[in-house]
Design an enzyme around this catalytic site. Structure first.
Site, PDB file in Angstrom:
ATOM      1  N   ASN A   1       1.513   5.087 -13.848  1.00 49.45           N
ATOM      2  CA  ASN A   1       2.036   3.770 -13.109  1.00 49.45           C
ATOM      3  C   ASN A   1       3.003   4.159 -12.178  1.00 49.45           C
ATOM      4  OD1 ASN A   1       0.353   1.994 -13.676  1.00 49.45           O
ATOM      5  ND2 ASN A   1       1.068   1.534 -16.160  1.00 49.45           N
TER       6      ASN A   1
ATOM      7  N   ASP B   1       5.147  -0.245 -19.456  1.00 50.89           N
ATOM      8  CA  ASP B   1       3.871   0.290 -20.313  1.00 50.89           C
ATOM      9  C   ASP B   1       4.343   1.769 -19.051  1.00 50.89           C
ATOM     10  OD1 ASP B   1       1.353   1.334 -19.989  1.00 50.89           O
ATOM     11  OD2 ASP B   1       0.337   0.447 -18.790  1.00 50.89           O
TER      12      ASP B   1
ATOM     13  N   TYR C   1       0.881  -0.839   0.480  1.00 50.25           N
ATOM     14  CA  TYR C   1       0.179   0.520   0.078  1.00 50.25           C
ATOM     15  C   TYR C   1       1.022   1.192   0.491  1.00 50.25           C
ATOM     16  CZ  TYR C   1      -3.103   3.620   1.684  1.00 50.25           C
ATOM     17  OH  TYR C   1      -3.549   5.437   1.310  1.00 50.25           O
TER      18      TYR C   1
END
Length: 335
Positions: free
Chosen positions: A79, A74, A30
């Site tokens: 991201n 990607d 997280y």
């Protein structure tokens, strides 16, 4: 498993069956923060120093992955996460083929996994075949990300998906100096090199990219970068990255360049109304020349110090799944 402060850690991977549907999922670290995409959408283009530091950290994370034989494929602002301490973490590493279902611009969906990535940040060679690229495709995508952070939009923001793909192969984006005033010239040079059409003309490795950005930050980052470095040190992160020569070469380049005002201050001077502008103090010609030669020579010499890693073995068949599009892109790119 990849363990690096600039990569989101993945703890487990599994799948569940929901009727006839297979649901694949990851259990990940997280991160209490936001993506770079969200930050720019909320606050507008970033301070050049902050943008360069965030991308430098991302390059260090990608270098760790590349050394492990993994290509992200990607890299984009969505991201890259940044937490409250200013630590950037690369997420969704190498997972485009599994987790692209909600992105309408994902080429994985439209081209049945022959092409992986996102059109606005896709390297020219990646549009032809995502499975035979090397680490330099990630460097191109990271350059497009830095372009976005600096001016608030991708390099090619208009046209259909195929038109944007072709633009990455055949056109140059609008010059950053035209899109926004006050971006330091040496930083623009770094972006251009990262986004070179031919892989051989880019930085050969993500580490070399981080070195170039570190050199610029040491030379021109000023108080903004010092504040960012202090925040990273306070949470136990080495601001120089895991590769010691990144920090050292940056210091050497900074020593060869006279100190100057921060890019934030330069931007303020450029954008002031003429009636309020304060003439800048003249700079001796010798000092200016020394600055350009010091940092410029370092940036130019990076290509000679690193070698690009070998391309990974193709993971899937090279038979085009969309023959017309793949053949068209390949012929126009000289392949």
């Amino acid at each position: 498993a990849l363990d690096h402060p600039n990569i989101v850690r993945a703890y487990d991977v599994d799948h569940e069956s929901d009727g006839n549907v297979e649901i694949h999922f990851l259990v990940m670290e997280y991160v209490d923060g936001s993506s770079l995409l969200d930050l720019v959408n909320r606050d507008g283009p970033m301070d050049p120093v902050m943008a360069a530091e965030y991308v430098r950290q991302a390059a260090m994370g990608l270098e760790h992955a590349h050394r492990a034989g993994l290509i992200h494929r990607d890299v984009k602002p969505g991201n890259l996460l940044v937490d409250a301490s200013g630590v950037v973490k690369v997420m969704d590493l190498g997972l485009a083929r599994f987790f692209a279902g909600e992105d309408k611009e994902s080429l994985t969906i439209q081209y049945d996994e022959k092409v992986l990535g996102t059109a606005d940040y896709l390297a020219p060679e990646q549009a032809v075949d995502s499975h035979s690229i090397d680490a330099r495709a990630d460097i191109y995508s990271l350059g497009c990300t830095l372009y976005f952070l600096l001016c608030g939009h991708p390099p090619f923001q208009t046209g259909t998906l195929p038109q944007r793909l072709m633009a990455h192969q055949t056109k140059e984006p609008a010059p950053l100096e035209q899109e926004r005033t006050g971006i330091p010239p040496h930083l623009i040079e770094i972006v251009r090199k990262m986004m070179a059409k031919k892989p051989d003309e880019r930085y050969p490795t993500a580490a070399a990219t981080a070195e170039a950005l570190a050199a610029w930050l040491y030379a021109e980052g000023g108080a903004t970068w010092e504040a960012l470095r202090s925040r990273l040190t306070a949470v136990g992160i080495d601001p120089g990255g895991s590769s010691s020569n990144v920090d050292q070469k940056g210091r050497e380049a900074a020593a060869a360049s006279p100190s100057k005002s921060s890019p934030r201050e330069e931007s303020k001077r450029v954008t002031k109304p003429k009636s309020q502008a304060t003439p800048a103090a003249p700079q001796p010609a010798a000092a200016a020349a020394g600055e350009d030669e010091g940092l410029g020579a370092f940036l130019a010499g990076l290509s000679a110090t690193d070698q690009a890693p070998p391309a990974p073995a193709p993971q899937e068949s090279d038979v085009p799944l969309v023959a017309e599009d793949s053949a068209s892109l390949g012929s126009r790119s000289g392949k």
